[in-house]
Design a protein around this motif. Structure first.
Motif, PDB file in Angstrom:
ATOM      1  N   UNK A  20       0.831  -1.210   0.000  1.00 34.45           N
ATOM      2  CA  UNK A  20       0.000   0.000   0.000  1.00 34.45           C
ATOM      3  C   UNK A  20       0.863   1.257   0.000  1.00 34.45           C
ATOM      4  N   UNK A  21       2.029   1.184   0.667  1.00 36.08           N
ATOM      5  CA  UNK A  21       2.908   2.354   0.674  1.00 36.08           C
ATOM      6  C   UNK A  21       3.551   2.591  -0.692  1.00 36.08           C
ATOM      7  N   UNK A  43     -12.221  -9.982  16.865  1.00 38.31           N
ATOM      8  CA  UNK A  43     -11.372  -8.805  16.923  1.00 38.31           C
ATOM      9  C   UNK A  43      -9.965  -9.110  16.407  1.00 38.31           C
ATOM     10  N   UNK A  44      -9.537  -8.335  15.422  1.00 36.46           N
ATOM     11  CA  UNK A  44      -8.130  -8.280  15.028  1.00 36.46           C
ATOM     12  C   UNK A  44      -7.781  -6.803  14.922  1.00 36.46           C
ATOM     13  N   UNK A  45      -6.635  -6.368  15.421  1.00 37.20           N
ATOM     14  CA  UNK A  45      -6.342  -4.926  15.470  1.00 37.20           C
ATOM     15  C   UNK A  45      -6.375  -4.245  14.096  1.00 37.20           C
ATOM     16  N   UNK A  46      -6.044  -4.987  13.046  1.00 37.23           N
ATOM     17  CA  UNK A  46      -5.888  -4.347  11.726  1.00 37.23           C
ATOM     18  C   UNK A  46      -7.163  -4.324  10.898  1.00 37.23           C
ATOM     19  N   UNK A 100      -4.604   4.809   6.681  1.00 36.44           N
ATOM     20  CA  UNK A 100      -3.995   6.128   6.915  1.00 36.44           C
ATOM     21  C   UNK A 100      -2.472   5.990   7.053  1.00 36.44           C
ATOM     22  N   UNK A 101      -2.040   4.986   7.805  1.00 40.19           N
ATOM     23  CA  UNK A 101      -0.604   4.744   8.012  1.00 40.19           C
ATOM     24  C   UNK A 101       0.105   4.549   6.671  1.00 40.19           C
ATOM     25  N   UNK A 144     -11.295   8.194   3.975  1.00 41.42           N
ATOM     26  CA  UNK A 144     -12.540   8.851   3.596  1.00 41.42           C
ATOM     27  C   UNK A 144     -12.902   8.531   2.146  1.00 41.42           C
ATOM     28  N   UNK A 145     -11.906   8.240   1.341  1.00 39.59           N
ATOM     29  CA  UNK A 145     -12.117   7.965  -0.082  1.00 39.59           C
ATOM     30  C   UNK A 145     -12.147   6.459  -0.396  1.00 39.59           C
TER      31      UNK A 145
END
Ligand SMILES: [Zn+2]
Length: 349
Positions: free
Chosen positions: A187-188, A257-260, A302-303, A309-310
Motif C-alpha cells: 500500500x505504501x 477482533x483483530x487490530x488491523x 492512513x498509516x 474517507x475515499x
C-alpha cells in the motif's frame, strides 16, 4: 656331411598328430598354438617338411610331396572350421551370461510430486488469481513497524509478546508473524485501487503440537477500492472456499477482533465431514474455524498513505497447513513436516 634325415618317419609322426591337435583344441588360444606348431612360418613342422622337399631324393619327393600338400590343405580347412566353432561357442556363452528378458515389465520408476503444502498453496493462489488477485511478496525478516505498528498493533498488544514472536538478536528486527506486512509494503508503494494476495512462510514462537508449528504458511488477500463492503468480502471468501472444498462448501461470519480490521470476523466453513450435523471433528458445532478477515482498519489505510474517507478495503488471512490437513485428511501437522516418504507418498493429490 650331416646325417641324412629320416623323412618317412618324420612324416608319419606329423600326419598322425596334426589333425588330432586341431580337434582337441578347446580354446581359441590352444587352436592358435596348434596352428603355429604345424603351419608357423618359421618353425612350423609341416612348413619345415614342405620347405625340405627340395633336399629330398626324387623318389622321396614324389612320395611325400603330394601327401604333405594334401595335409596342409586339410589342416587349414580343419583349423578354420574349429576356429568358427570355438568363436560361436564363446558368443553363445557370453550371451547366456548376460541374458536380458525383454518381455519383463520395467522396474517401477519413482515419480516425484509436489509436497501437500506446496500443492495446497498452489491451488489457493490459483483460485485467488482467477478472482483477480495479483501476487505480492515480502521478506521473511521484517521491522516492528511493518509487522506490528503499521497494522494498528500498539506497543502493548499481547501479539508482540516474546512468547509469540522471534526477535533477532541485537537488531530491531523480527521474523514476520503473519504475511500482513506485505499489505503495508504494497500500500505504501502503490496507489489505490489494488487487489493483491501474499503467500508465504510465517513464524511463531510457540510449542509444536498436532495443530501448531513454529513455521507455517499463510495466504493473505487485500482489496482496496471505493465502497468495498463486508458483502464483497463474503462473496469472495465464499467463492474461495467453494474452489477449495467443492460447491457444497458454505461459510458463516462470526464477529471477532483483530487490530488491523474493523469490523473483524472469524470465518467458518460448514463441517466437511458431517455436513453440519455435528461430529467430533467440528466439536459437535457443525462448523469449522477456517480463517480471519475483516474490513481494513482506517488506521492501517492512513498509516500507508491511503485516505480512508475515499477508500475502503477488506483483508483476510488463511493458514495453508490448516487447509492441507483438511483436504488430505491428515490428523497431525507434524506429519507434513517430518518428510517421511511413506506418509508423503500416501497423500496423493
Ligand atoms: Zn462435523
Amino acid at each position: 656331411m650331416p646325417e641324412p634325415r629320416d623323412w618317412d618317419s618324420e612324416w608319419l609322426t606329423l600326419s598322425a598328430t596334426a589333425l588330432d591337435a586341431v580337434s582337441r583344441a578347446e580354446t581359441l588360444e590352444a587352436l592358435e598354438a596348434a596352428r603355429v606348431d604345424f603351419l608357423g612360418r618359421e618353425r612350423g613342422r609341416l612348413t619345415g617338411l614342405l620347405r625340405s622337399l627340395k633336399d629330398m631324393s626324387i623318389e622321396e619327393r614324389r612320395r611325400l610331396g603330394p601327401q604333405a600338400n594334401a595335409l596342409k590343405d586339410a589342416l587349414e580347412k580343419s583349423l578354420e572350421a574349429r576356429r568358427r566353432s570355438l568363436e560361436s561357442a564363446a558368443l553363445e556363452s557370453g550371451l547366456a551370461a548376460s541374458r536380458v528378458d525383454l518381455s519383463l515389465p520395467p522396474p517401477p520408476w519413482p515419480r516425484g510430486r509436489r509436497h501437500p503444502v506446496a500443492e495446497t498453496l498452489r491451488e489457493m493462489t490459483g483460485i485467488l488469481a482467477r478472482l483477480g488477485f495479483a501476487p505480492a511478496e515480502g521478506p521473511l525478516v521484517e521491522s516492528d513497524r511493518n509487522n506490528f505498528a503499521g497494522l494498528n498493533i500498539p506497543a502493548d498488544h499481547p501479539a508482540r509478546d516474546l512468547q509469540d514472536t522471534f526477535y533477532l538478536k541485537d537488531l530491531p528486527l523480527l521474523l514476520r508473524t503473519h504475511t500482513s506486512p506485505v499489505q503495508v509494503r504494497y500500500m505504501e508503494a502503490h496507489k489505490a485501487p489494488l487487489r493483491i494476495m501474499s503467500p508465504g512462510r510465517v513464524f511463531r514462537h510457540e510449542a509444536v503440537d498436532a495443530s501448531h508449528s513454529a513455521v507455517f504458511h499463510q495466504v493473505e488477500g487485500l482489496y482496496v477500492d471505493r465502497k468495498v463492503s463486508m458483502a464483497d468480502l463474503k462473496g469472495t471468501l465464499s467463492t474461495f472456499m467453494r474452489g477449495l472444498f467443492g460447491p457444497q462448501a458454505a461459510i458463516r461470519f462470526r464477529p471477532s477482533f483483530f487490530p488491523f480490521v474493523e469490523p473483524g470476523a472469524e470465518v467458518d466453513v460448514r463441517c466437511l465431514l458431517c455436513a453440519g450435523k455435528g461430529c467430533p471433528a467440528c466439536k459437535r458445532t457443525g462448523w469449522m474455524e477456517m480463517l480471519g478477515a475483516g474490513l481494513v482498519h482506517p488506521n492501517v489505510l492512513r498509516f500507508c498513505g491511503i485516505d480512508p474517507g475515499q477508500w475502503s478495503g477488506y483483508a483476510f488471512g488463511v493458514g495453508v497447513e490448516r487447509i492441507a490437513l483438511l483436504r488430505y485428511g491428515v490428523p497431525d501437522i507434524r506429519m507434513l513436516y517430518e518428510n517421511d516418504l511413506r506418509v508423503l507418498e500416501s497423500l496423493a493429490p
